[in-house]
Design a protein around this motif. Structure first.
Motif, PDB file in Angstrom:
ATOM      1  N   UNK A 138       0.850  -1.190   0.000  1.00  0.00           N
ATOM      2  CA  UNK A 138       0.000   0.000   0.000  1.00  0.00           C
ATOM      3  C   UNK A 138       0.888   1.244   0.000  1.00  0.00           C
ATOM      4  N   UNK A 139       0.473   2.288  -0.690  1.00  0.00           N
ATOM      5  CA  UNK A 139       1.252   3.532  -0.686  1.00  0.00           C
ATOM      6  C   UNK A 139       1.277   4.151   0.710  1.00  0.00           C
ATOM      7  N   UNK A 140       2.311   4.941   0.971  1.00  0.00           N
ATOM      8  CA  UNK A 140       2.421   5.670   2.233  1.00  0.00           C
ATOM      9  C   UNK A 140       1.784   7.041   2.042  1.00  0.00           C
ATOM     10  N   UNK A 141       0.887   7.405   2.926  1.00  0.00           N
ATOM     11  CA  UNK A 141       0.236   8.706   2.842  1.00  0.00           C
ATOM     12  C   UNK A 141       0.734   9.581   3.988  1.00  0.00           C
ATOM     13  N   UNK A 142       1.401  10.661   3.640  1.00  0.00           N
ATOM     14  CA  UNK A 142       1.962  11.575   4.633  1.00  0.00           C
ATOM     15  C   UNK A 142       1.333  12.951   4.470  1.00  0.00           C
ATOM     16  N   UNK A 143       0.954  13.559   5.576  1.00  0.00           N
ATOM     17  CA  UNK A 143       0.424  14.916   5.559  1.00  0.00           C
ATOM     18  C   UNK A 143       1.602  15.879   5.674  1.00  0.00           C
ATOM     19  N   UNK A 144       1.926  16.543   4.575  1.00  0.00           N
ATOM     20  CA  UNK A 144       3.069  17.457   4.551  1.00  0.00           C
ATOM     21  C   UNK A 144       2.609  18.913   4.452  1.00  0.00           C
ATOM     22  N   UNK A 145       1.358  19.161   4.754  1.00  0.00           N
ATOM     23  CA  UNK A 145       0.795  20.494   4.557  1.00  0.00           C
ATOM     24  C   UNK A 145       1.482  21.559   5.408  1.00  0.00           C
ATOM     25  N   UNK A 146       2.079  21.163   6.529  1.00  0.00           N
ATOM     26  CA  UNK A 146       2.742  22.132   7.404  1.00  0.00           C
ATOM     27  C   UNK A 146       4.266  21.998   7.369  1.00  0.00           C
ATOM     28  N   UNK A 147       4.786  21.141   6.516  1.00  0.00           N
ATOM     29  CA  UNK A 147       6.228  20.895   6.472  1.00  0.00           C
ATOM     30  C   UNK A 147       6.935  21.934   5.607  1.00  0.00           C
ATOM     31  N   UNK A 148       8.088  22.428   6.037  1.00  0.00           N
ATOM     32  CA  UNK A 148       8.888  23.290   5.155  1.00  0.00           C
ATOM     33  C   UNK A 148       9.253  22.519   3.896  1.00  0.00           C
ATOM     34  N   UNK A 149       9.402  23.229   2.795  1.00  0.00           N
ATOM     35  CA  UNK A 149       9.707  22.528   1.545  1.00  0.00           C
ATOM     36  C   UNK A 149      10.512  23.404   0.611  1.00  0.00           C
ATOM     37  N   UNK A 150      11.200  22.724  -0.309  1.00  0.00           N
ATOM     38  CA  UNK A 150      11.863  23.365  -1.431  1.00  0.00           C
ATOM     39  C   UNK A 150      11.202  22.852  -2.697  1.00  0.00           C
ATOM     40  N   UNK A 151      10.931  23.734  -3.652  1.00  0.00           N
ATOM     41  CA  UNK A 151      10.362  23.312  -4.923  1.00  0.00           C
ATOM     42  C   UNK A 151       8.864  23.509  -4.982  1.00  0.00           C
ATOM     43  N   UNK A 273       5.882   9.740  11.434  1.00  0.00           N
ATOM     44  CA  UNK A 273       7.019   8.869  11.170  1.00  0.00           C
ATOM     45  C   UNK A 273       6.852   7.507  11.824  1.00  0.00           C
ATOM     46  N   UNK A 274       6.484   7.509  13.083  1.00  0.00           N
ATOM     47  CA  UNK A 274       6.296   6.247  13.803  1.00  0.00           C
ATOM     48  C   UNK A 274       5.201   5.401  13.166  1.00  0.00           C
ATOM     49  N   UNK A 275       4.129   6.055  12.704  1.00  0.00           N
ATOM     50  CA  UNK A 275       3.021   5.335  12.068  1.00  0.00           C
ATOM     51  C   UNK A 275       3.446   4.688  10.760  1.00  0.00           C
ATOM     52  N   UNK A 276       4.541   5.183  10.181  1.00  0.00           N
ATOM     53  CA  UNK A 276       5.029   4.635   8.915  1.00  0.00           C
ATOM     54  C   UNK A 276       6.387   3.957   9.066  1.00  0.00           C
ATOM     55  N   UNK A 277       6.634   3.432  10.282  1.00  0.00           N
ATOM     56  CA  UNK A 277       7.803   2.583  10.566  1.00  0.00           C
ATOM     57  C   UNK A 277       9.141   3.300  10.398  1.00  0.00           C
ATOM     58  N   UNK A 290       8.605   4.161   0.414  1.00  0.00           N
ATOM     59  CA  UNK A 290       9.885   4.332   1.098  1.00  0.00           C
ATOM     60  C   UNK A 290      11.030   4.141   0.112  1.00  0.00           C
ATOM     61  N   UNK A 291      11.929   5.101   0.081  1.00  0.00           N
ATOM     62  CA  UNK A 291      13.099   5.013  -0.796  1.00  0.00           C
ATOM     63  C   UNK A 291      14.131   4.118  -0.128  1.00  0.00           C
ATOM     64  N   UNK A 292      14.575   3.087  -0.859  1.00  0.00           N
ATOM     65  CA  UNK A 292      15.553   2.147  -0.312  1.00  0.00           C
ATOM     66  C   UNK A 292      16.793   2.030  -1.185  1.00  0.00           C
ATOM     67  N   UNK A 293      17.025   3.020  -2.026  1.00  0.00           N
ATOM     68  CA  UNK A 293      18.230   3.011  -2.832  1.00  0.00           C
ATOM     69  C   UNK A 293      19.396   3.622  -2.082  1.00  0.00           C
ATOM     70  N   UNK A 294      20.588   3.646  -2.701  1.00  0.00           N
ATOM     71  CA  UNK A 294      21.733   4.326  -2.097  1.00  0.00           C
ATOM     72  C   UNK A 294      21.392   5.788  -1.840  1.00  0.00           C
ATOM     73  N   UNK A 295      21.799   6.287  -0.674  1.00  0.00           N
ATOM     74  CA  UNK A 295      21.429   7.647  -0.280  1.00  0.00           C
ATOM     75  C   UNK A 295      22.409   8.658  -0.870  1.00  0.00           C
ATOM     76  N   UNK A 296      22.401   8.747  -2.178  1.00  0.00           N
ATOM     77  CA  UNK A 296      23.280   9.662  -2.902  1.00  0.00           C
ATOM     78  C   UNK A 296      22.477  10.322  -4.006  1.00  0.00           C
ATOM     79  N   UNK A 297      22.782  11.591  -4.275  1.00  0.00           N
ATOM     80  CA  UNK A 297      22.024  12.352  -5.272  1.00  0.00           C
ATOM     81  C   UNK A 297      21.992  11.640  -6.620  1.00  0.00           C
ATOM     82  N   UNK A 298      23.100  11.036  -7.005  1.00  0.00           N
ATOM     83  CA  UNK A 298      23.181  10.363  -8.306  1.00  0.00           C
ATOM     84  C   UNK A 298      22.085   9.315  -8.465  1.00  0.00           C
ATOM     85  N   UNK A 299      21.848   8.541  -7.409  1.00  0.00           N
ATOM     86  CA  UNK A 299      20.856   7.470  -7.479  1.00  0.00           C
ATOM     87  C   UNK A 299      19.431   8.011  -7.344  1.00  0.00           C
ATOM     88  N   UNK A 300      19.244   9.005  -6.495  1.00  0.00           N
ATOM     89  CA  UNK A 300      17.920   9.614  -6.395  1.00  0.00           C
ATOM     90  C   UNK A 300      17.544  10.246  -7.729  1.00  0.00           C
TER      91      UNK A 300
END
Length: 312
Positions: A138-151, A273-277, A290-300
């Motif tokens: 199942x997809x992860x649903x996160x409420x980001x309405x109050x989170x700072x953001x770029x873009x 965060x806790x609700x989504x492990x 959940x992103x599970x690739x190498x934590x590097x800009x090249x891979x993202x």
């Protein structure tokens, strides 16, 4: 960056993880082992796929010149033994050469090749491939309405990071996230969710840093405070962060009021965060998974290019 230094960086961030929530210093919560022989991204019947000669017929348009030593054979073995990234029962090689409907195949081949160039071990490549191409139940649903953001908030790719300003791995990852933003201007929005690892030694002031970050966001100075908090980590007492705020041109009284009012939002981010492990930082979510690739800009960046091409 010199190739040797870059490989060291990739090796370090391939399994990047900070202190798990409520764990002792230096300890990591044991993660379930991924079985690379199962699932949509897993290998074909390994007894058949890995026995006998490896099919090293070149793949059209695929440059393997950067693969040294036995990495070329490992590359072709993986291409022939990993399942289609499109959920088909055949191999990645078959998807690449014969299944034009599988738009992910060229990206999957490139993903494997780059991991081998960066000297990620074969077993880890198999695991990361499976993690990428086996979709979550199942997809992860996160409420980001109050989170700072770029873009732009309507960008086709949404990244959500849970992080802690006292986490050295989050500090190391911050330039990677900045590079992703620079590489994908207008195509990606990055949201930042506070996840102070309270109860972990060395993170005693992580909540204070999180409140300072949100307070600065309210006053239009999130980027500046974000960078300042990492630069001054872990000196994040209330007195210290108020000092950072004034150094950055914010009114101390307004900042303090916003800081005190941000406590509830920090708790809300933690609860999501806790609700989504989420049990460690940094943890990244990519378009509701959940992103599970190498934590590097090249891979993202590779994930982003694939997502945009497949859903064009």
């Amino acid at each position: 960056m010199p190739r040797a230094s870059r490989r060291s960086l990739i090796a370090a961030i391939a399994s990047l993880c900070c202190l798990p929530l409520l764990a002792a210093p230096g300890c990591k919560k044991e993660q379930p082992k991924t079985d690379p022989t199962t699932g949509a991204g897993g290998a074909l019947d390994r007894s058949d796929a890995d026995s006998g000669p490896v099919d090293k017929t070149p793949l059209a348009g695929v440059d393997v010149s950067k693969l040294t030593g036995d990495k070329v054979e490992t590359f072709y073995k993986l291409v022939g033994s990993m399942k289609s990234p499109c959920g088909k029962s055949h191999s990645l090689r078959t998807s690449f050469t014969s299944d034009q409907s599988c738009k992910r195949a060229p990206f999957a081949v490139k993903y494997i090749a780059q991991m081998l160039v960066d000297e990620i071990p074969e077993a880890k490549v198999r695991e990361l491939y499976t993690d990428k191409y086996e979709p979550p139940a199942t997809p992860v649903k996160l409420d980001v309405s109050k989170a700072p953001h770029f873009g732009p908030t309507d960008a086709p790719v949404r990244l959500v990071e849970f992080y802690d300003y006292a986490c050295p791995h989050c500090q190391a990852f911050a330039p990677q996230m900045a590079k992703v933003a620079a590489d994908n201007d207008g195509r990606v929005v990055e949201y930042f969710m506070e996840y102070p690892l309270e109860g972990v030694p060395g993170h005693e002031n992580s909540r204070s840093a999180a409140q300072a970050s949100l307070a600065a966001a309210q006053l239009g100075k999130f980027k500046e405070m974000h960078e300042k908090l990492f630069a001054m980590s872990p000196n994040h007492t209330k007195e210290a962060v108020i000092g950072y705020a004034t150094d950055l041109g914010m009114d101390a009284a307004k900042f303090t009021a916003a800081y005190d009012g941000a406590n509830g939002q920090v708790s809300s981010d933690q609860a999501q965060g806790k609700a989504n492990d989420v049990d460690s930082t940094p943890t990244l979510f990519f378009n509701d998974r959940r992103y599970k690739g190498p934590m590097a800009a090249e891979y993202i960046d590779m994930w982003i290019e694939e997502e945009l091409a497949v859903n064009r």
